[in-house]
Design a protein around this motif. Structure first.
Motif, PDB file in Angstrom:
ATOM      1  N   LEU A   1       1.454   6.900  -6.638  1.00 58.20           N
ATOM      2  CA  LEU A   1       0.328   7.776  -6.984  1.00 58.20           C
ATOM      3  C   LEU A   1       0.656   9.231  -6.670  1.00 58.20           C
ATOM      4  O   LEU A   1       0.386  10.126  -7.469  1.00 58.20           O
ATOM      5  CB  LEU A   1      -0.932   7.338  -6.242  1.00 58.20           C
ATOM      6  N   LEU A   2       1.256   9.480  -5.522  1.00 61.38           N
ATOM      7  CA  LEU A   2       1.619  10.846  -5.151  1.00 61.38           C
ATOM      8  C   LEU A   2       2.678  11.403  -6.097  1.00 61.38           C
ATOM      9  O   LEU A   2       2.650  12.579  -6.455  1.00 61.38           O
ATOM     10  CB  LEU A   2       2.111  10.899  -3.705  1.00 61.38           C
ATOM     11  N   LYS A   3       3.608  10.570  -6.517  1.00 57.59           N
ATOM     12  CA  LYS A   3       4.638  11.015  -7.460  1.00 57.59           C
ATOM     13  C   LYS A   3       4.015  11.348  -8.817  1.00 57.59           C
ATOM     14  O   LYS A   3       4.385  12.329  -9.460  1.00 57.59           O
ATOM     15  CB  LYS A   3       5.708   9.941  -7.610  1.00 57.59           C
ATOM     16  N   ILE A   4       3.044  10.545  -9.237  1.00 57.23           N
ATOM     17  CA  ILE A   4       2.357  10.800 -10.508  1.00 57.23           C
ATOM     18  C   ILE A   4       1.634  12.141 -10.461  1.00 57.23           C
ATOM     19  O   ILE A   4       1.657  12.906 -11.412  1.00 57.23           O
ATOM     20  CB  ILE A   4       1.370   9.656 -10.838  1.00 57.23           C
ATOM     21  N   ARG A   5       1.019  12.457  -9.330  1.00 63.05           N
ATOM     22  CA  ARG A   5       0.270  13.716  -9.256  1.00 63.05           C
ATOM     23  C   ARG A   5       1.180  14.925  -9.215  1.00 63.05           C
ATOM     24  O   ARG A   5       0.760  16.034  -9.518  1.00 63.05           O
ATOM     25  CB  ARG A   5      -0.674  13.724  -8.073  1.00 63.05           C
ATOM     26  N   GLN A   6       2.441  14.751  -8.855  1.00 62.20           N
ATOM     27  CA  GLN A   6       3.355  15.878  -8.713  1.00 62.20           C
ATOM     28  C   GLN A   6       4.215  16.122  -9.948  1.00 62.20           C
ATOM     29  O   GLN A   6       4.862  17.148 -10.040  1.00 62.20           O
ATOM     30  CB  GLN A   6       4.285  15.652  -7.519  1.00 62.20           C
ATOM     31  N   ASN A   7       4.262  15.170 -10.871  1.00 64.98           N
ATOM     32  CA  ASN A   7       5.202  15.253 -11.977  1.00 64.98           C
ATOM     33  C   ASN A   7       4.551  14.921 -13.311  1.00 64.98           C
ATOM     34  O   ASN A   7       3.758  13.999 -13.391  1.00 64.98           O
ATOM     35  CB  ASN A   7       6.367  14.280 -11.754  1.00 64.98           C
ATOM     36  N   GLU A   8       4.917  15.646 -14.329  1.00 62.58           N
ATOM     37  CA  GLU A   8       4.431  15.342 -15.673  1.00 62.58           C
ATOM     38  C   GLU A   8       5.177  14.145 -16.259  1.00 62.58           C
ATOM     39  O   GLU A   8       4.630  13.394 -17.050  1.00 62.58           O
ATOM     40  CB  GLU A   8       4.619  16.570 -16.562  1.00 62.58           C
ATOM     41  N   PHE A   9       6.428  13.954 -15.859  1.00 60.00           N
ATOM     42  CA  PHE A   9       7.219  12.795 -16.260  1.00 60.00           C
ATOM     43  C   PHE A   9       7.637  12.067 -14.995  1.00 60.00           C
ATOM     44  O   PHE A   9       8.129  12.680 -14.051  1.00 60.00           O
ATOM     45  CB  PHE A   9       8.453  13.215 -17.069  1.00 60.00           C
ATOM     46  N   VAL A  10       7.429  10.760 -14.954  1.00 62.16           N
ATOM     47  CA  VAL A  10       7.647   9.994 -13.726  1.00 62.16           C
ATOM     48  C   VAL A  10       8.837   9.058 -13.864  1.00 62.16           C
ATOM     49  O   VAL A  10       8.932   8.289 -14.819  1.00 62.16           O
ATOM     50  CB  VAL A  10       6.381   9.177 -13.370  1.00 62.16           C
ATOM     51  N   ASN A  11       9.731   9.146 -12.879  1.00 64.07           N
ATOM     52  CA  ASN A  11      10.804   8.181 -12.703  1.00 64.07           C
ATOM     53  C   ASN A  11      10.520   7.466 -11.398  1.00 64.07           C
ATOM     54  O   ASN A  11      10.324   8.115 -10.363  1.00 64.07           O
ATOM     55  CB  ASN A  11      12.169   8.881 -12.636  1.00 64.07           C
ATOM     56  N   TRP A  12      10.460   6.144 -11.436  1.00 64.94           N
ATOM     57  CA  TRP A  12      10.039   5.390 -10.253  1.00 64.94           C
ATOM     58  C   TRP A  12      10.749   4.056 -10.216  1.00 64.94           C
ATOM     59  O   TRP A  12      10.907   3.384 -11.228  1.00 64.94           O
ATOM     60  CB  TRP A  12       8.531   5.170 -10.300  1.00 64.94           C
ATOM     61  N   SER A  13      11.152   3.686  -9.038  1.00 58.66           N
ATOM     62  CA  SER A  13      11.715   2.361  -8.829  1.00 58.66           C
ATOM     63  C   SER A  13      11.200   1.874  -7.494  1.00 58.66           C
ATOM     64  O   SER A  13      11.310   2.585  -6.488  1.00 58.66           O
ATOM     65  CB  SER A  13      13.243   2.443  -8.817  1.00 58.66           C
ATOM     66  N   GLY A  14      10.614   0.703  -7.493  1.00 57.92           N
ATOM     67  CA  GLY A  14      10.067   0.155  -6.264  1.00 57.92           C
ATOM     68  C   GLY A  14      10.344  -1.327  -6.166  1.00 57.92           C
ATOM     69  O   GLY A  14      10.974  -1.927  -7.038  1.00 57.92           O
ATOM     70  N   ARG A  15       9.840  -1.914  -5.122  1.00 56.60           N
ATOM     71  CA  ARG A  15      10.056  -3.337  -4.875  1.00 56.60           C
ATOM     72  C   ARG A  15       9.001  -4.211  -5.559  1.00 56.60           C
ATOM     73  O   ARG A  15       9.273  -5.343  -5.916  1.00 56.60           O
ATOM     74  CB  ARG A  15      10.027  -3.561  -3.365  1.00 56.60           C
TER      75      ARG A  15
ATOM     76  N   PHE B   1       0.821  -1.202   0.000  1.00 58.77           N
ATOM     77  CA  PHE B   1       0.000   0.000   0.000  1.00 58.77           C
ATOM     78  C   PHE B   1       0.856   1.253   0.000  1.00 58.77           C
ATOM     79  O   PHE B   1       0.614   2.195  -0.754  1.00 58.77           O
ATOM     80  CB  PHE B   1      -0.953   0.016   1.203  1.00 58.77           C
ATOM     81  N   VAL B   2       1.876   1.277   0.838  1.00 58.88           N
ATOM     82  CA  VAL B   2       2.746   2.450   0.920  1.00 58.88           C
ATOM     83  C   VAL B   2       3.425   2.701  -0.420  1.00 58.88           C
ATOM     84  O   VAL B   2       3.462   3.830  -0.910  1.00 58.88           O
ATOM     85  CB  VAL B   2       3.785   2.282   2.053  1.00 58.88           C
ATOM     86  N   GLU B   3       3.929   1.637  -1.052  1.00 56.44           N
ATOM     87  CA  GLU B   3       4.607   1.825  -2.340  1.00 56.44           C
ATOM     88  C   GLU B   3       3.644   2.326  -3.405  1.00 56.44           C
ATOM     89  O   GLU B   3       3.964   3.241  -4.167  1.00 56.44           O
ATOM     90  CB  GLU B   3       5.254   0.519  -2.802  1.00 56.44           C
ATOM     91  N   LYS B   4       2.455   1.761  -3.467  1.00 63.63           N
ATOM     92  CA  LYS B   4       1.469   2.200  -4.463  1.00 63.63           C
ATOM     93  C   LYS B   4       1.022   3.630  -4.198  1.00 63.63           C
ATOM     94  O   LYS B   4       0.848   4.423  -5.123  1.00 63.63           O
ATOM     95  CB  LYS B   4       0.245   1.278  -4.483  1.00 63.63           C
ATOM     96  N   LEU B   5       0.851   3.984  -2.923  1.00 56.40           N
ATOM     97  CA  LEU B   5       0.461   5.352  -2.584  1.00 56.40           C
ATOM     98  C   LEU B   5       1.573   6.330  -2.946  1.00 56.40           C
ATOM     99  O   LEU B   5       1.305   7.399  -3.506  1.00 56.40           O
ATOM    100  CB  LEU B   5       0.121   5.460  -1.095  1.00 56.40           C
ATOM    101  N   GLU B   6       2.819   5.984  -2.662  1.00 59.18           N
ATOM    102  CA  GLU B   6       3.928   6.862  -3.029  1.00 59.18           C
ATOM    103  C   GLU B   6       4.000   7.066  -4.539  1.00 59.18           C
ATOM    104  O   GLU B   6       4.252   8.175  -5.003  1.00 59.18           O
ATOM    105  CB  GLU B   6       5.249   6.305  -2.500  1.00 59.18           C
TER     106      GLU B   6
END
Length: 104
Positions: free
Chosen positions: A55-69, A48-53
């Motif tokens: 989502l929050l990153k998507i709302r803050q940025n027009e281009f998304v860089n993301w790496s998660g577990r 949940f925390v990773e998915k929420l983070e």
């Protein structure tokens, strides 16, 4: 529909409704689907925390860089349309869980 497809639909709705759309994010109570998607129930809170983070990153940025577990990385992925107005309400219990797992 893909997960990013849901966001695009929401962002479009938000734009055409003059920023009146609201998104409710929750974990749900049905855990039977976790194995179907290759997830382990012991990762319930971390997922949940990773998915929420994300989502929050998507709302803050027009281009998304993301790496998660729990999902493949996103490298400079454009997110369109951009939704400008977000209202986030986080109950105290959820806030504590989020903040605690964020630092693990």
């Amino acid at each position: 529909m893909t997960r990013s497809g849901y966001f695009k639909v929401f962002a479009t709705l938000d734009l055409i409704s003059k920023e009146r759309a609201e998104m409710v994010v929750g974990r749900g109570s049905a855990t039977e689907a976790y194995p179907l998607f290759g997830f382990d129930l012991k990762d319930y809170d971390r997922l949940f925390v990773e998915k929420l983070e994300l989502l929050l990153k998507i709302r803050q940025n027009e281009f998304v860089n993301w790496s998660g577990r729990f999902r493949p990385a996103l490298n400079n992925l454009p997110v369109y349309p951009v939704s400008k107005m977000w209202r986030i309400s986080m109950p105290a219990q959820l806030s504590r869980v989020y903040l605690w797992f964020r630092h693990l």
